[in-house]
Every structure is written in structure tokens, then in C-alpha cells.
Design a protein around this motif. Structure first.
Motif, PDB file in Angstrom:
ATOM      1  N   ILE A  66       8.423   4.495 -10.543  1.00  0.00           N
ATOM      2  CA  ILE A  66       8.108   5.785  -9.968  1.00  0.00           C
ATOM      3  C   ILE A  66       6.887   6.100 -10.101  1.00  0.00           C
ATOM      4  O   ILE A  66       5.887   6.281 -10.460  1.00  0.00           O
ATOM      5  N   ASP A  67       6.504   6.644  -7.993  1.00  0.00           N
ATOM      6  CA  ASP A  67       5.234   6.535  -7.687  1.00  0.00           C
ATOM      7  C   ASP A  67       4.334   7.921  -7.050  1.00  0.00           C
ATOM      8  O   ASP A  67       6.081   8.257  -6.862  1.00  0.00           O
ATOM      9  N   ILE A  68       3.846   8.649  -6.877  1.00  0.00           N
ATOM     10  CA  ILE A  68       3.079   9.423  -6.888  1.00  0.00           C
ATOM     11  C   ILE A  68       3.393   9.418  -5.510  1.00  0.00           C
ATOM     12  O   ILE A  68       4.152  10.392  -4.852  1.00  0.00           O
ATOM     13  N   VAL A  69       2.694   8.096  -4.846  1.00  0.00           N
ATOM     14  CA  VAL A  69       3.009   7.901  -3.052  1.00  0.00           C
ATOM     15  C   VAL A  69       4.079   6.997  -3.404  1.00  0.00           C
ATOM     16  O   VAL A  69       3.430   5.753  -4.012  1.00  0.00           O
ATOM     17  N   PRO A  70       5.346   6.680  -2.425  1.00  0.00           N
ATOM     18  CA  PRO A  70       5.646   6.004  -2.481  1.00  0.00           C
ATOM     19  C   PRO A  70       5.442   4.339  -2.542  1.00  0.00           C
ATOM     20  O   PRO A  70       4.707   4.741  -0.697  1.00  0.00           O
ATOM     21  N   ASP A  71       5.784   3.440  -2.900  1.00  0.00           N
ATOM     22  CA  ASP A  71       5.312   2.060  -2.173  1.00  0.00           C
ATOM     23  C   ASP A  71       5.469   1.684  -1.129  1.00  0.00           C
ATOM     24  O   ASP A  71       4.980   0.427  -0.007  1.00  0.00           O
ATOM     25  N   PHE A  72       6.944   2.446  -0.751  1.00  0.00           N
ATOM     26  CA  PHE A  72       7.460   2.348   0.697  1.00  0.00           C
ATOM     27  C   PHE A  72       6.516   2.886   1.630  1.00  0.00           C
ATOM     28  O   PHE A  72       6.701   2.679   3.080  1.00  0.00           O
ATOM     29  N   LEU A  73       5.674   3.252   1.409  1.00  0.00           N
ATOM     30  CA  LEU A  73       4.436   3.704   2.385  1.00  0.00           C
ATOM     31  C   LEU A  73       3.097   2.719   2.548  1.00  0.00           C
ATOM     32  O   LEU A  73       2.349   3.316   1.951  1.00  0.00           O
ATOM     33  N   THR A  74       3.561   1.824   2.815  1.00  0.00           N
ATOM     34  CA  THR A  74       3.148   0.364   2.554  1.00  0.00           C
ATOM     35  C   THR A  74       1.442   0.336   2.086  1.00  0.00           C
ATOM     36  O   THR A  74       0.877   0.303   1.125  1.00  0.00           O
ATOM     37  N   LEU A  75       0.468   0.736   2.919  1.00  0.00           N
ATOM     38  CA  LEU A  75      -0.889   0.881   2.774  1.00  0.00           C
ATOM     39  C   LEU A  75      -1.323   1.699   1.731  1.00  0.00           C
ATOM     40  O   LEU A  75      -1.798   1.420   0.942  1.00  0.00           O
ATOM     41  N   ILE A  76       0.092   3.350   2.155  1.00  0.00           N
ATOM     42  CA  ILE A  76      -0.973   4.060   0.913  1.00  0.00           C
ATOM     43  C   ILE A  76      -0.077   4.176   0.181  1.00  0.00           C
ATOM     44  O   ILE A  76      -1.047   4.214  -1.418  1.00  0.00           O
ATOM     45  N   GLY A  77       0.885   4.324  -0.073  1.00  0.00           N
ATOM     46  CA  GLY A  77       1.604   3.074  -1.543  1.00  0.00           C
ATOM     47  C   GLY A  77       0.662   2.709  -2.924  1.00  0.00           C
ATOM     48  O   GLY A  77       1.313   2.474  -3.756  1.00  0.00           O
ATOM     49  N   VAL A  78       0.224   1.430  -2.138  1.00  0.00           N
ATOM     50  CA  VAL A  78      -0.201   0.889  -3.095  1.00  0.00           C
ATOM     51  C   VAL A  78      -1.576   0.801  -3.236  1.00  0.00           C
ATOM     52  O   VAL A  78      -2.049   0.521  -4.926  1.00  0.00           O
ATOM     53  N   ALA A  79      -2.364   1.622  -2.030  1.00  0.00           N
ATOM     54  CA  ALA A  79      -3.064   2.022  -2.385  1.00  0.00           C
ATOM     55  C   ALA A  79      -3.395   2.790  -3.540  1.00  0.00           C
ATOM     56  O   ALA A  79      -4.738   2.588  -4.275  1.00  0.00           O
TER      57      ALA A  79
END
Length: 114
Positions: A66-79
Motif C-alpha cells: 500500500i503506497d501513498i502514491v500508487p505504483d501503477f502511476l509508473t514514474l511518480i509511484g516508484v519515485a
């Protein structure tokens, strides 16, 4: 954490770890479990239990699905995960280096007493 801030944090950590006379990377990594035990026992005053708890939350955040910014938002989620990882690595390596220095002072203090 902005890209420039992450790069600056990584650079500061690299410079601290590679500074002559400073504990090396693997020395710092191996000291982390000892440091955690010393903080929990109250034997190391350089770091409070609150800060240790914050670092533990960083580990949980990185490992959590569970992330604050989901990883499916590729660059932002991983960042965001990478930003937390850099903060955690810099904090752990910096603090464990200070802990190793603390251990050395304690050992020298005992040697001078003998």
C-alpha cells in the motif's frame, strides 16, 4: 522529495561513507543491528526510540504493497518509494557511522581505564 534533493542526499551519504578515517560502508551496515539493540536497551543516547520508530516506519512503507502514491502511476509511484529508500539509507548509514564512532570511543575509554 524532489529529484535534486534526492541526488544531494545520495551524494552527501556517499561523501560521508567514503571520507578518510570514517567507518566504511560494510562496517556501517553490520553495525545497524547492534545500534538498534543499543537504542532499545538505552545504551546509545545518540538516537532516540522515536527516531528508530520513524526509520522502522520507512522500512514498512517500502515493503508495504500500500503506497501513498500508487505504483501503477509508473514514474511518480516508484519515485516516492525511491525517495523514502534514499532517506532511509542515508539516515541508517549516517547514524550507524556515528554509532561505530561511539563504540570506538567506548572501547578506547575502557582501554585507557585498564
Amino acid at each position: 522529495m524532489a529529484k535534486a534533493a534526492r541526488a544531494a542526499a545520495a551524494w552527501r551519504t556517499y561523501r560521508e561513507v567514503t571520507k578518510p578515517g570514517s567507518p566504511g560502508l560494510m562496517t556501517r551496515v553490520r553495525a545497524i543491528p547492534r545500534m538498534v539493540r543499543a537504542v532499545m536497551r538505552g545504551d546509545y543516547g545518540g538516537m532516540g526510540k522515536g527516531r528508530l520508530g520513524l526509520l522502522a516506519l520507512g522500512v514498512v512503507y517500502i515493503l508495504s504493497p500500500i503506497d501513498i502514491v500508487p505504483d501503477f502511476l509508473t514514474l511518480i509511484g516508484v519515485a516516492d518509494d525511491f525517495g523514502v529508500f534514499l532517506w532511509l539509507a542515508a539516515s541508517l548509514l549516517g547514524e550507524s557511522g556515528r554509532y561505530v564512532e561511539h563504540e570506538r570511543r567506548v572501547i578506547l575509554g575502557h582501554a585507557e581505564e585498564a
